[in-house]
Design a protein around this motif. Structure first.
Motif, PDB file in Angstrom:
ATOM      1  N   THR A 100       0.842  -1.195   0.000  1.00 56.71           N
ATOM      2  CA  THR A 100       0.000   0.000   0.000  1.00 56.71           C
ATOM      3  C   THR A 100       0.873   1.239   0.000  1.00 56.71           C
ATOM      4  OG1 THR A 100      -1.682  -1.213   1.244  1.00 56.71           O
ATOM      5  CG2 THR A 100      -1.904   1.176   1.151  1.00 56.71           C
ATOM      6  N   PHE A 101       0.465   2.214  -0.801  1.00 58.52           N
ATOM      7  CA  PHE A 101       1.211   3.447  -1.011  1.00 58.52           C
ATOM      8  C   PHE A 101       0.549   4.580  -0.222  1.00 58.52           C
ATOM      9  CE2 PHE A 101       1.922   7.105  -4.115  1.00 58.52           C
ATOM     10  CZ  PHE A 101       3.235   7.324  -3.722  1.00 58.52           C
ATOM     11  N   TYR A 102       1.350   5.263   0.603  1.00 61.23           N
ATOM     12  CA  TYR A 102       0.850   6.349   1.437  1.00 61.23           C
ATOM     13  C   TYR A 102       1.601   7.633   1.078  1.00 61.23           C
ATOM     14  CZ  TYR A 102      -0.882   2.452   4.291  1.00 61.23           C
ATOM     15  OH  TYR A 102      -1.507   1.306   4.735  1.00 61.23           O
ATOM     16  N   VAL A 103       0.852   8.708   0.780  1.00 63.32           N
ATOM     17  CA  VAL A 103       1.463   9.980   0.400  1.00 63.32           C
ATOM     18  C   VAL A 103       1.239  10.985   1.522  1.00 63.32           C
ATOM     19  CG1 VAL A 103       1.619  11.789  -1.341  1.00 63.32           C
ATOM     20  CG2 VAL A 103       0.981   9.470  -2.014  1.00 63.32           C
ATOM     21  N   VAL A 104       2.327  11.668   1.910  1.00 66.64           N
ATOM     22  CA  VAL A 104       2.306  12.637   3.006  1.00 66.64           C
ATOM     23  C   VAL A 104       2.281  14.039   2.410  1.00 66.64           C
ATOM     24  CG1 VAL A 104       3.488  13.458   5.075  1.00 66.64           C
ATOM     25  CG2 VAL A 104       3.618  11.034   4.427  1.00 66.64           C
ATOM     26  N   TYR A 105       1.311  14.839   2.845  1.00 66.26           N
ATOM     27  CA  TYR A 105       1.141  16.204   2.344  1.00 66.26           C
ATOM     28  C   TYR A 105       1.402  17.211   3.467  1.00 66.26           C
ATOM     29  CZ  TYR A 105      -1.020  14.082  -1.767  1.00 66.26           C
ATOM     30  OH  TYR A 105      -1.243  13.353  -2.909  1.00 66.26           O
ATOM     31  N   ASN A 106       1.674  18.439   3.064  1.00 70.44           N
ATOM     32  CA  ASN A 106       1.933  19.507   4.025  1.00 70.44           C
ATOM     33  C   ASN A 106       1.599  20.835   3.351  1.00 70.44           C
ATOM     34  OD1 ASN A 106       2.889  20.970   6.282  1.00 70.44           O
ATOM     35  ND2 ASN A 106       4.530  19.483   6.629  1.00 70.44           N
ATOM     36  N   PHE A 107       1.869  21.921   4.064  1.00 73.76           N
ATOM     37  CA  PHE A 107       1.694  23.257   3.496  1.00 73.76           C
ATOM     38  C   PHE A 107       3.052  23.762   3.023  1.00 73.76           C
ATOM     39  CE2 PHE A 107      -1.573  22.664   6.737  1.00 73.76           C
ATOM     40  CZ  PHE A 107      -2.718  22.880   5.984  1.00 73.76           C
ATOM     41  N   PRO A 108       3.089  24.576   1.970  1.00 78.15           N
ATOM     42  CA  PRO A 108       4.378  25.074   1.474  1.00 78.15           C
ATOM     43  C   PRO A 108       5.199  25.793   2.539  1.00 78.15           C
ATOM     44  CG  PRO A 108       2.647  25.504  -0.130  1.00 78.15           C
ATOM     45  CD  PRO A 108       1.964  24.976   1.098  1.00 78.15           C
ATOM     46  N   SER A 109       4.546  26.442   3.486  1.00 76.46           N
ATOM     47  CA  SER A 109       5.268  27.144   4.557  1.00 76.46           C
ATOM     48  C   SER A 109       5.608  26.233   5.722  1.00 76.46           C
ATOM     49  CB  SER A 109       4.431  28.325   5.055  1.00 76.46           C
ATOM     50  OG  SER A 109       3.178  27.876   5.542  1.00 76.46           O
TER      51      SER A 109
END
Length: 397
Positions: free
Chosen positions: A324-333
């Motif tokens: 299973t593939f998990y993608v981690v996101y964030n804010f540019p700042s």
């Protein structure tokens, strides 16, 4: 009369004496000549002996040189044979990549398909899924349900980097790869040695023949797999103990854009899970959506590729765990990292029902998040800190 006789006798005596003296002088001259000839012969024999000794010495030197050259030729022969075998392997791999690229290109062609052909295609897809389940060990049935806690092990190095253990080895060694472009690995005996204040002095330094690019490298079964700096999509397999390159491959379609928008230095992110080695990248043709590829770590050949629905926009990292593939996101700042896109390669997870998973008690960003299938933990690098995240898992639905 008597006087005449005496004169005759004297003349005869003088004549005989003079004749004898002449013979003596002739014998002396002959002996002198013979002596000179023997001296000349002795000198020639002596020169001949010296020449023979010189020739023998020259022949010995020549024999040594020939033997040395023959030994060198044997080494060159072995090296040439090895290079030829390696070249043949790479040609075969390139042919496989060309065939694969051709099949992908052909699959995008717009054609009218007969109903029987559709049924045949659906049957082939079902068979392909069966093969994938066999290849990827469908018994791997757990999935991520949450991130329980974090531990900041140490804060050392640049903003970008990666650190890891080798899940394919029994040892407890820690590896530190500092920076997004570098060619020196630091190897520590264990995590306690790594945590010491003077840890760099106790590290074993391993210098690579080529620098890495980005932070998406992994270590598995004694080999470092990394994206070669300056290349578009070359992945190198490096033996850490022997300190030499054992293989390399080109990853089709990769290297043109970053795998994650918030980690622009990483064009190819390599990952490990219970099934082995994976590659993660994005392609312009997919609209920035992330592509994952299963790689055979022994032959360095592509086994299968999936186009996911996870976009690279605002992504900072990703990892594989149990197919299973998990993608981690964030804010540019920078802010609270979260997992909000999941893709299971065997369709064993209903990804639309999975809630957003937040990383606990930390503000910032990650340059690397790698899953360790042996310890079931995440090894992350966040703003120069080396972090371990413990996971909560559950059965796949």
């Amino acid at each position: 009369m008597l006087v005449l006789q005496l004169q005759f006798l004297l003349v005869s005596l003088l004549t005989s004496i003079m004749g004898a003296a002449q013979y003596v002088m002739q014998d002396a001259a002959l002996m002198n000549y013979i002596d000179r000839r023997f001296l000349s012969l002795e000198k020639r024999l002596e020169k001949c002996n010296q020449d023979i000794l010189d020739y023998v010495e020259e022949f010995r030197d020549f024999s040594k040189m020939v033997l040395s050259r023959l030994a060198g030729l044997n080494n060159y022969k072995a090296e040439v044979k090895s290079e030829v075998e390696n070249l043949l392997t790479r040609i075969e791999r390139a042919q496989r990549d060309i065939d694969y690229f051709g099949s992908v290109t052909d699959s995008n062609t717009c054609i009218e398909v007969h109903e029987d052909l559709v049924k045949q295609q659906l049957f082939e897809e079902a068979e392909e899924k069966k093969k994938l389940k066999l290849m990827l060990n469908a018994s791997c049935d757990h999935m991520l349900a949450g991130i329980k806690s974090l531990k900041i092990v140490k804060k050392t190095g640049d903003k970008y980097g990666s650190w890891m253990k080798d899940p394919g080895k029994k040892h407890t060694k820690i590896y530190l790869l500092n920076g997004s472009v570098n060619n020196v690995i630091l190897e520590f005996a264990n995590i306690m040695t790594f945590m010491e204040s003077n840890h760099v002095l106790k590290a074993r330094r391993v210098t690579l023949p080529f620098s890495w690019e980005g932070t998406g490298h992994v270590i598995y079964q004694g080999f470092l797999f990394y994206h070669r700096y300056g290349s578009l999509n070359e992945i190198i397999k490096f033996n850490i103990q022997k300190r030499n390159i054992t293989d390399q491959m080109l990853l089709p379609g990769a290297g043109r854009i970053p795998a994650y928008q918030l980690s622009p230095s990483t064009k190819i992110d390599l990952a490990l899970d219970e099934q082995g080695l994976w590659a993660i990248h994005a392609e312009p043709e997919t609209g920035g959506n992330i592509v994952i590829t299963k790689i055979n770590h022994i032959t360095m050949a592509v086994e299968h590729t999936w186009d996911t629905s996870c976009n690279s926009k605002d992504a900072e990292a990703a990892f594989m765990a149990c197919n299973t593939f998990y993608v981690v996101y964030n804010f540019p700042s920078g802010g609270t990292s979260r997992i909000q896109c999941v893709y299971d390669v065997l369709d064993a997870v209903n990804t639309y029902e999975i809630p957003v998973l937040h990383f606990p008690k930390r503000q910032g960003s990650h340059s690397t998040i790698h899953y360790n299938p042996k310890e079931k933990q995440l090894f992350a690098w966040g703003d120069g800190s080396q972090i371990i995240y413990k996971l909560h898992t559950k059965q796949k639905v």
